[in-house]
Motif scaffolding. Structure first.
Motif, PDB file in Angstrom:
ATOM      1  N   ALA A 109      -8.880 -18.414   7.171  1.00 44.62           N
ATOM      2  CA  ALA A 109      -7.440 -18.145   7.196  1.00 44.62           C
ATOM      3  C   ALA A 109      -6.910 -17.895   5.779  1.00 44.62           C
ATOM      4  CB  ALA A 109      -6.701 -19.314   7.847  1.00 44.62           C
ATOM      5  N   GLU A 110      -7.357 -18.709   4.830  1.00 46.47           N
ATOM      6  CA  GLU A 110      -6.917 -18.521   3.447  1.00 46.47           C
ATOM      7  C   GLU A 110      -7.446 -17.198   2.885  1.00 46.47           C
ATOM      8  OE1 GLU A 110      -6.992 -20.791  -0.907  1.00 46.47           O
ATOM      9  OE2 GLU A 110      -7.996 -21.686   0.821  1.00 46.47           O
ATOM     10  N   PHE A 111      -8.697 -16.877   3.191  1.00 46.31           N
ATOM     11  CA  PHE A 111      -9.302 -15.626   2.727  1.00 46.31           C
ATOM     12  C   PHE A 111      -8.555 -14.426   3.295  1.00 46.31           C
ATOM     13  CE2 PHE A 111     -12.759 -12.374   2.990  1.00 46.31           C
ATOM     14  CZ  PHE A 111     -13.009 -12.255   1.632  1.00 46.31           C
ATOM     15  N   GLN A 112      -8.214 -14.485   4.580  1.00 44.88           N
ATOM     16  CA  GLN A 112      -7.463 -13.393   5.202  1.00 44.88           C
ATOM     17  C   GLN A 112      -6.085 -13.239   4.560  1.00 44.88           C
ATOM     18  OE1 GLN A 112      -7.963 -14.954   9.289  1.00 44.88           O
ATOM     19  NE2 GLN A 112      -8.800 -12.950   9.838  1.00 44.88           N
ATOM     20  N   PHE A 113      -5.455 -14.356   4.250  1.00 44.28           N
ATOM     21  CA  PHE A 113      -4.134 -14.297   3.607  1.00 44.28           C
ATOM     22  C   PHE A 113      -4.243 -13.609   2.246  1.00 44.28           C
ATOM     23  CE2 PHE A 113      -0.807 -15.911   0.836  1.00 44.28           C
ATOM     24  CZ  PHE A 113       0.337 -15.756   1.619  1.00 44.28           C
ATOM     25  N   VAL A 114      -5.262 -13.965   1.473  1.00 44.21           N
ATOM     26  CA  VAL A 114      -5.450 -13.366   0.151  1.00 44.21           C
ATOM     27  C   VAL A 114      -5.713 -11.867   0.276  1.00 44.21           C
ATOM     28  CG1 VAL A 114      -6.988 -13.274  -1.856  1.00 44.21           C
ATOM     29  CG2 VAL A 114      -6.197 -15.483  -0.986  1.00 44.21           C
ATOM     30  N   LEU A 115      -6.548 -11.472   1.228  1.00 48.15           N
ATOM     31  CA  LEU A 115      -6.860 -10.050   1.386  1.00 48.15           C
ATOM     32  C   LEU A 115      -5.613  -9.229   1.691  1.00 48.15           C
ATOM     33  CD1 LEU A 115     -10.231  -9.806   3.374  1.00 48.15           C
ATOM     34  CD2 LEU A 115      -9.826  -9.513   0.927  1.00 48.15           C
ATOM     35  N   LYS A 116      -4.651  -9.829   2.375  1.00 49.43           N
ATOM     36  CA  LYS A 116      -3.448  -9.083   2.760  1.00 49.43           C
ATOM     37  C   LYS A 116      -2.265  -9.298   1.817  1.00 49.43           C
ATOM     38  CE  LYS A 116      -3.988 -10.557   7.045  1.00 49.43           C
ATOM     39  NZ  LYS A 116      -3.827 -10.833   8.497  1.00 49.43           N
ATOM     40  N   HIS A 117      -2.460 -10.130   0.762  1.00 49.70           N
ATOM     41  CA  HIS A 117      -1.348 -10.391  -0.150  1.00 49.70           C
ATOM     42  C   HIS A 117      -1.707 -10.284  -1.625  1.00 49.70           C
ATOM     43  CE1 HIS A 117       0.046 -12.280   3.629  1.00 49.70           C
ATOM     44  NE2 HIS A 117       1.248 -11.976   3.193  1.00 49.70           N
ATOM     45  N   LEU A 167     -10.148  -5.158  -3.653  1.00 58.31           N
ATOM     46  CA  LEU A 167     -10.370  -4.966  -2.223  1.00 58.31           C
ATOM     47  C   LEU A 167      -9.051  -4.945  -1.453  1.00 58.31           C
ATOM     48  CD1 LEU A 167     -12.065  -4.780   0.338  1.00 58.31           C
ATOM     49  CD2 LEU A 167     -12.538  -7.229   0.150  1.00 58.31           C
ATOM     50  N   SER A 168      -8.132  -5.807  -1.811  1.00 60.69           N
ATOM     51  CA  SER A 168      -6.831  -5.870  -1.148  1.00 60.69           C
ATOM     52  C   SER A 168      -5.976  -4.634  -1.429  1.00 60.69           C
ATOM     53  CB  SER A 168      -6.086  -7.131  -1.602  1.00 60.69           C
ATOM     54  OG  SER A 168      -4.803  -7.196  -1.030  1.00 60.69           O
ATOM     55  N   SER A 169      -6.094  -4.099  -2.641  1.00 65.96           N
ATOM     56  CA  SER A 169      -5.232  -2.985  -3.057  1.00 65.96           C
ATOM     57  C   SER A 169      -5.689  -1.626  -2.546  1.00 65.96           C
ATOM     58  CB  SER A 169      -5.163  -2.934  -4.595  1.00 65.96           C
ATOM     59  OG  SER A 169      -4.674  -4.140  -5.137  1.00 65.96           O
ATOM     60  N   LEU A 170      -6.999  -1.437  -2.398  1.00 68.25           N
ATOM     61  CA  LEU A 170      -7.522  -0.108  -2.079  1.00 68.25           C
ATOM     62  C   LEU A 170      -6.992   0.485  -0.766  1.00 68.25           C
ATOM     63  CD1 LEU A 170     -11.219  -0.226  -3.351  1.00 68.25           C
ATOM     64  CD2 LEU A 170      -9.300   1.076  -4.295  1.00 68.25           C
ATOM     65  N   PRO A 171      -6.938  -0.261   0.341  1.00 71.35           N
ATOM     66  CA  PRO A 171      -6.418   0.356   1.571  1.00 71.35           C
ATOM     67  C   PRO A 171      -4.985   0.858   1.438  1.00 71.35           C
ATOM     68  CG  PRO A 171      -7.603  -1.653   2.091  1.00 71.35           C
ATOM     69  CD  PRO A 171      -7.457  -1.616   0.591  1.00 71.35           C
ATOM     70  N   SER A 184       3.794  -0.282   1.089  1.00 68.58           N
ATOM     71  CA  SER A 184       3.907  -1.321   0.069  1.00 68.58           C
ATOM     72  C   SER A 184       3.340  -2.664   0.483  1.00 68.58           C
ATOM     73  CB  SER A 184       5.376  -1.505  -0.334  1.00 68.58           C
ATOM     74  OG  SER A 184       5.898  -0.291  -0.835  1.00 68.58           O
ATOM     75  N   SER A 185       2.959  -2.815   1.757  1.00 71.87           N
ATOM     76  CA  SER A 185       2.387  -4.080   2.219  1.00 71.87           C
ATOM     77  C   SER A 185       1.600  -3.822   3.498  1.00 71.87           C
ATOM     78  CB  SER A 185       3.484  -5.113   2.472  1.00 71.87           C
ATOM     79  OG  SER A 185       4.354  -4.666   3.499  1.00 71.87           O
ATOM     80  N   TYR A 186       0.810  -4.792   3.882  1.00 71.68           N
ATOM     81  CA  TYR A 186       0.043  -4.654   5.116  1.00 71.68           C
ATOM     82  C   TYR A 186       0.999  -4.730   6.306  1.00 71.68           C
ATOM     83  CZ  TYR A 186      -4.408  -4.613   2.756  1.00 71.68           C
ATOM     84  OH  TYR A 186      -5.469  -4.236   1.972  1.00 71.68           O
ATOM     85  N   PRO A 187       0.948  -3.753   7.206  1.00 64.44           N
ATOM     86  CA  PRO A 187       1.964  -3.651   8.270  1.00 64.44           C
ATOM     87  C   PRO A 187       1.829  -4.676   9.385  1.00 64.44           C
ATOM     88  CG  PRO A 187       0.302  -1.929   8.523  1.00 64.44           C
ATOM     89  CD  PRO A 187       0.009  -2.620   7.228  1.00 64.44           C
ATOM     90  N   LEU A 188       0.630  -5.246   9.578  1.00 65.28           N
ATOM     91  CA  LEU A 188       0.400  -6.197  10.669  1.00 65.28           C
ATOM     92  C   LEU A 188      -0.044  -7.533  10.082  1.00 65.28           C
ATOM     93  CD1 LEU A 188      -1.607  -3.797  13.025  1.00 65.28           C
ATOM     94  CD2 LEU A 188       0.858  -4.227  13.036  1.00 65.28           C
ATOM     95  N   PRO A 189       0.902  -8.359   9.645  1.00 63.50           N
ATOM     96  CA  PRO A 189       0.546  -9.589   8.922  1.00 63.50           C
ATOM     97  C   PRO A 189      -0.281 -10.579   9.725  1.00 63.50           C
ATOM     98  CG  PRO A 189       2.885  -9.563   9.486  1.00 63.50           C
ATOM     99  CD  PRO A 189       2.361  -8.201   9.767  1.00 63.50           C
ATOM    100  N   ALA A 194      -9.384  -5.115   9.766  1.00 65.87           N
ATOM    101  CA  ALA A 194      -9.743  -3.836  10.382  1.00 65.87           C
ATOM    102  C   ALA A 194      -8.584  -3.276  11.200  1.00 65.87           C
ATOM    103  CB  ALA A 194     -10.983  -3.999  11.260  1.00 65.87           C
ATOM    104  N   GLU A 195      -7.835  -4.131  11.862  1.00 71.71           N
ATOM    105  CA  GLU A 195      -6.679  -3.676  12.646  1.00 71.71           C
ATOM    106  C   GLU A 195      -5.622  -3.055  11.741  1.00 71.71           C
ATOM    107  OE1 GLU A 195      -5.784  -6.489  16.256  1.00 71.71           O
ATOM    108  OE2 GLU A 195      -6.671  -7.710  14.661  1.00 71.71           O
ATOM    109  N   ASN A 196      -5.387  -3.669  10.591  1.00 71.99           N
ATOM    110  CA  ASN A 196      -4.432  -3.104   9.642  1.00 71.99           C
ATOM    111  C   ASN A 196      -4.908  -1.755   9.115  1.00 71.99           C
ATOM    112  OD1 ASN A 196      -1.967  -4.884   8.564  1.00 71.99           O
ATOM    113  ND2 ASN A 196      -3.573  -6.272   9.265  1.00 71.99           N
ATOM    114  N   VAL A 197      -6.204  -1.666   8.818  1.00 72.66           N
ATOM    115  CA  VAL A 197      -6.763  -0.406   8.331  1.00 72.66           C
ATOM    116  C   VAL A 197      -6.620   0.681   9.392  1.00 72.66           C
ATOM    117  CG1 VAL A 197      -8.926   0.752   7.707  1.00 72.66           C
ATOM    118  CG2 VAL A 197      -8.349  -1.453   6.674  1.00 72.66           C
ATOM    119  N   LEU A 198      -6.919   0.358  10.644  1.00 72.99           N
ATOM    120  CA  LEU A 198      -6.810   1.330  11.732  1.00 72.99           C
ATOM    121  C   LEU A 198      -5.363   1.772  11.928  1.00 72.99           C
ATOM    122  CD1 LEU A 198      -8.190   2.877  14.019  1.00 72.99           C
ATOM    123  CD2 LEU A 198      -7.886   0.855  15.481  1.00 72.99           C
TER     124      LEU A 198
END
Length: 448
Positions: A109-117, A167-171, A184-189, A194-198
């Motif tokens: 959960a913490e790793f996912q939060f970091v990837l999206k923030h 890794l977080s910034s590239l998508p 400017s941010s991940y649309p599906l918090p 993969a869902e956000n990328v899709l």
């Protein structure tokens, strides 16, 4: 500009060429490959293992392929993720590669939060001067160095966090440039990576769970492939200098950009379109075999003589990545009413392998790219995004190998070359005469 210099270079080109037979004469492993086609052993890793053959009397014996992430079979990791209702296989695989162990629920959960923030907004552009997304990604990763308050720190934990920022910034960067809309941010918090990328790749179109699953598996199988693949090796070589992680990841992206490495999925996409125009469900096996032979003779396809997506440097009987993608694509093709196209792809795969055995005597299999291109097609993802998506996925592996090198292999990687050029000397009397008479340099170069 300065066309004469180009002409001069072309005129001297024969003198600059290295005869192929010199490599065997001096026992040099061209391309770091042994004579039997296997790779030269140049390092140790605990991150990933790629198994595709057994050596018997210095010859490859074909076996079913395996891809191992930190000791776990990739097949098992995909099976583990499919046993849950969430789409988070890529994050699990990325955590495993970077940290060395499977995450606990709280760690994930913490790793996912970091990837999206943990991204940099400075990498978000609606327009970009270069049309090549891989080239743009390289440039922007290097720009992160300039914004980092302490970019040269050599602590592993700081390097790891910088890698996660990349890794977080590239998508966000890739899809902002591609769509010409600032993201400017991940649309599906609350959704997976993969869902956000899709969602971003398809301009916010709704998706089915199987579509998300397919992209998640695609990203998992592309997350790493050992330390010997070209882009990861480039990452490791540059990491050995002690330089910053931004330089290393940028170099790896540059390697992946090459048509012999990361561009193959796009080639398969074009080949698939050709197949759909040339063949149909009524096509016989003989017609498919004939088309394969024409491609090998450079009479069909793109004229390269290559059947894209068929064959691999390591895998012989099967590529586990291909098998995993194939099974997910089979389900998605049925969901989308594209079963006939899938059957055609599967039949052509078998025909291509048969033809390679017949014409070249090689036991080959379909590789990861063969069904990847078709998967992206079914997902409605533009071909221009195939290799950038590969780069985003592989970024996890690049981070892991960079950290492993900085922790365990502190020696500078510096192989040797053998000089095979001519030895020359300068006739200084002739030089003086040339200066006096304004003669050309070619009049005073002397070959020993």
């Amino acid at each position: 500009m300065s066309g004469r210099l180009k002409e001069t270079y072309l005129a001297n080109e024969p003198d600059n060429a290295i005869a192929p037979e010199l490599y065997s004469k001096y026992h040099v492993k061209q391309g770091l490959r042994n004579e039997n086609g296997t790779g030269v052993k140049v390092g140790l890793t605990r991150i990933c293992d790629v198994i595709g053959y057994e050596m018997v009397n210095n010859h490859k014996r074909p076996i079913d392929g395996e891809l191992i992430y930190r000791g776990y079979s990739l097949n098992d990791l995909v099976k583990l993720e499919k046993s849950t209702n969430k789409i988070q296989g890529y994050e699990t695989a990325a955590f495993l590669l970077i940290f060395g162990n499977l995450p606990t629920p709280s760690e994930l959960a913490e790793f996912q939060f970091v990837l999206k923030h943990n991204f940099s907004n400075s990498l978000v552009f609606e327009n970009y001067r270069t049309k090549n997304l891989l080239n743009a990604m390289q440039i922007e990763v290097l720009k992160l160095f300039g914004q980092d308050q302490n970019p040269e720190t050599d602590s592993l934990e700081d390097r790891m966090m910088k890698g996660l920022c990349i890794l977080s910034s590239l998508p966000l960067f890739v899809f902002s440039v591609y769509s010409k809309k600032k993201i400017s941010s991940y649309p599906l918090p609350h959704a997976g990576f993969a869902e956000n990328v899709l969602w971003m790749a398809r301009d916010h179109q709704p998706y089915s769970k199987q579509e998300a699953r397919v992209l998640d598996v695609l990203m998992m199988v592309h997350a790493d492939h050992g330390g010997g693949n070209n882009s990861t090796f480039a990452d490791v070589v540059i990491s050995s200098t002690g330089t910053d992680i931004y330089s290393c990841i940028s170099a790896a992206i540059g390697s992946l950009k090459g048509p012999k490495h990361g561009g193959a999925a796009g080639k398969v996409g074009s080949q698939t379109q050709m197949l759909l125009k040339t063949l149909n469900s009524e096509s016989t096996d003989e017609e498919m075999n004939e088309l394969c032979e024409k491609i090998l003779r450079k009479e069909a396809g793109d004229g390269s003589g290559l059947i894209y997506g068929i064959g691999h440097a390591i895998y012989t009987r099967s590529d586990p990545r291909c098998q995993l993608i194939k099974e997910e694509v089979r389900i998605l093709a049925k969901e989308k009413g594209e079963e006939a196209t899938f059957d055609l792809m599967e039949r052509f795969e078998k025909a291509a392998c048969r033809t390679m055995k017949k014409v070249k005597g090689n036991t080959v299999c379909a590789n990861v790219d063969y069904y990847s291109g078709f998967a992206y097609h079914l997902l409605g993802i533009d071909q221009a995004l195939y290799t950038p998506l590969f780069a985003i996925s592989r970024c996890a592996g690049w981070i892991a190998h960079h950290l492993e090198n900085r922790q365990s292999n502190r020696k500078l990687i510096r192989p040797a070359n053998i000089y095979v050029g001519k030895r020359r000397t300068i006739d200084f009397d002739a030089v003086k005469k040339a200066q006096e008479q304004a003669l050309q340099p070619s009049d005073w170069r002397v070959v020993l």
